[in-house]
Design an enzyme around this catalytic site. Structure first.
Site, PDB file in Angstrom:
ATOM      1  N   HIS A   1      52.989  -4.500  94.997  1.00  0.00           N
ATOM      2  CA  HIS A   1      53.784  -4.063  93.856  1.00  0.00           C
ATOM      3  C   HIS A   1      53.476  -2.603  93.513  1.00  0.00           C
ATOM      4  O   HIS A   1      54.392  -1.771  93.391  1.00  0.00           O
ATOM      5  CB  HIS A   1      53.480  -4.969  92.656  1.00  0.00           C
ATOM      6  CG  HIS A   1      54.105  -4.540  91.372  1.00  0.00           C
ATOM      7  ND1 HIS A   1      55.195  -5.179  90.833  1.00  0.00           N
ATOM      8  CD2 HIS A   1      53.802  -3.531  90.505  1.00  0.00           C
ATOM      9  CE1 HIS A   1      55.535  -4.581  89.693  1.00  0.00           C
ATOM     10  NE2 HIS A   1      54.697  -3.582  89.472  1.00  0.00           N
ATOM     11  N   GLU A   2      52.198  -2.289  93.372  1.00  0.00           N
ATOM     12  CA  GLU A   2      51.811  -0.930  92.994  1.00  0.00           C
ATOM     13  C   GLU A   2      52.118   0.075  94.098  1.00  0.00           C
ATOM     14  O   GLU A   2      52.351   1.263  93.817  1.00  0.00           O
ATOM     15  CB  GLU A   2      50.323  -0.883  92.642  1.00  0.00           C
ATOM     16  CG  GLU A   2      49.919  -1.768  91.468  1.00  0.00           C
ATOM     17  CD  GLU A   2      50.701  -1.460  90.205  1.00  0.00           C
ATOM     18  OE1 GLU A   2      51.132  -0.303  90.021  1.00  0.00           O
ATOM     19  OE2 GLU A   2      50.902  -2.393  89.391  1.00  0.00           O
TER      20      GLU A   2
ATOM     21  N   HIS B   1      55.496   1.617  93.441  1.00  0.00           N
ATOM     22  CA  HIS B   1      55.443   2.708  92.463  1.00  0.00           C
ATOM     23  C   HIS B   1      54.848   3.969  93.090  1.00  0.00           C
ATOM     24  O   HIS B   1      55.358   5.082  92.906  1.00  0.00           O
ATOM     25  CB  HIS B   1      54.575   2.301  91.268  1.00  0.00           C
ATOM     26  CG  HIS B   1      55.159   1.204  90.426  1.00  0.00           C
ATOM     27  ND1 HIS B   1      56.463   1.200  90.005  1.00  0.00           N
ATOM     28  CD2 HIS B   1      54.588   0.077  89.914  1.00  0.00           C
ATOM     29  CE1 HIS B   1      56.683   0.129  89.270  1.00  0.00           C
ATOM     30  NE2 HIS B   1      55.567  -0.570  89.202  1.00  0.00           N
TER      31      HIS B   1
END
Length: 426
Positions: free
Chosen positions: A21-22, A25
């Site tokens: 997920h990170e 980003h």
């Protein structure tokens, strides 16, 4: 040992999901020139970290999430705001403290690399990239499993024969002494029988057979294949309380035979995969909306009452389920591993939907702020008014702190319930 191994494997899968997920980003922020100072899995004290270039990569002690730190998340005060009388209100102090903390991270040489300076569509991509990485992982797992392993679908071959008649809503594990024998047991059905015709009509699928059984009563003729020969059986169907078909809740009085179908794996086509995943997303979204209504059940479960099967679970509860799946000896090792990765995919689907909620501090809250900024600027251009500038998300920090406290309280409630009264597969 299998339970412990399953918990460990699933826990590592959850950590990978957070890191994945990170990574979404991180990659998009760097692609748009935003300076990222930290990439962390977990919260609290740093266990391990290493700096590569301008970014510190590491793992922290509390493995319940992760983050990346981008400089310039909030825009500076507008010039006209500096001359206003300072407010002593607590919420105003929160806003200014948050703004100051962000400003202190920006060095003069990085003043052009701040997050708020990027156009709204770039900020939307950066904030949406994290949740969409979870969606990509979930869809990838589900699609791979459905198209290569398949889905268990019922056949017209009998797997087991009910020995007695018990209403479905009574939920008993053994036949009561006064329960009558089932029509299938009375007629002589056996495991392995393949039902070919029912009441004179050829049977094409289990779904067709089930509907025919439910719509019938009295004595019917059933042709079965048994040991390379055909046998005609004449069960006398009765009315019994059974669950409604489809997504409808409740029970209904229908015809009852008393056989359970065998199942076989059927690989799905791309169209069937898309339909199934769409259905999963819709069902998961409904469960996310229902999360607040589950608080009484969680409190009751902590108090010792039975915990509902659809109760929310956290990292601890999900990991325990993973351990339970791996130790479930009624399935083959391959089937257990498939079940574990599908459980991990379901968690990633939930992470996607929860993070897309349009409230701070979730990713969806930042996306909503960027959309609002884009709309304001378009309206200003159309009405020939001055550019209103970037939307000041710092002013929403008191709300973000409140939401964070609610999430922490809910997470602690789920954690305690997962420890004292966990959801189990059995």
């Amino acid at each position: 040992m299998l339970v412990v191994l399953g918990i460990l494997i699933f826990f590592l899968g959850l950590l990978f999901s957070i890191a994945w997920h990170e990574l979404g980003h991180l990659a998009t922020a760097k692609m748009f020139g935003v300076k990222v100072t930290q990439y962390m899995v977990g919260f609290g004290r740093t266990i391990f970290s290493r700096k590569r270039g301008e970014t510190e990569y590491g793992v922290k002690a509390v493995p319940f999430g992760g983050y990346i730190r981008m400089i310039g998340m909030f825009p500076p005060k507008k010039e006209e705001e500096y001359g206003r009388t300072a407010s002593s209100a607590p919420w105003r102090a929160m806003v200014e403290d948050a703004r100051q903390a962000v400003a202190e991270e920006v060095r003069p040489e990085d003043s052009h690399r701040q997050f708020y300076q990027r156009s709204p569509w770039k900020r939307i991509i950066v904030m949406a990239a994290g949740p969409f990485m979870n969606l990509i992982l979930a869809v990838g797992i589900f699609a791979t499993v459905l198209m290569t392993y398949g889905v268990a679908q019922p056949t017209t071959t009998v797997s087991s024969v009910s020995q007695c008649v018990v209403a479905a809503d009574e939920q008993v594990r053994e036949c009561p002494e006064d329960a009558p024998r089932s029509p299938a047991a009375e007629a002589g059905f056996r495991p392995g029988d393949r039902i070919v015709r029912f009441d004179g009509e050829r049977v094409g699928s289990w779904q067709e057979l089930r509907r025919s059984i439910r719509d019938s009563s009295g004595t019917v003729s059933v042709l079965v294949e048994r040991d390379d020969r055909t046998v005609t059986l004449k069960p006398e169907l009765i009315q019994n309380t059974q669950p409604r078909l489809g997504d409808r809740e409740g029970y209904v009085e229908v015809g009852f035979l008393g056989v359970t179908p065998n199942e076989h794996l059927v690989r799905q086509t791309p169209g069937e995969v898309a339909a199934r995943i769409g259905s999963m997303i819709g069902m998961t979204a409904q469960k996310v909306v229902e999360l607040p209504s589950k608080v009484p059940d969680l409190v009751a479960a902590i108090g010792g009452q039975e915990r509902s099967a659809d109760s929310p679970v956290g990292v601890v509860g999900a990991s325990r389920l993973g351990g339970e799946v791996l130790s479930y000896d009624k399935f083959s090792v391959g089937a257990r591993l498939i079940a574990m990765v599908q459980l991990l995919a379901a968690v990633n689907l939930s992470l996607f939907l929860i993070n897309m909620l349009p409230i701070l501090p979730l990713d969806g809250g930042h996306i909503a702020g960027a959309l609002w900024e884009s709309l304001r600027r378009k309206v200003a251009r159309l009405t020939r008014r001055p550019d209103p500038g970037p939307f000041d998300t710092a002013k929403l920090m008191p709300l973000a702190y409140g939401v964070t406290l609610v999430f922490i309280a809910y997470s602690l409630l789920v954690l305690v319930a997962d420890i004292v009264n966990p959801v189990t597969l059995t």
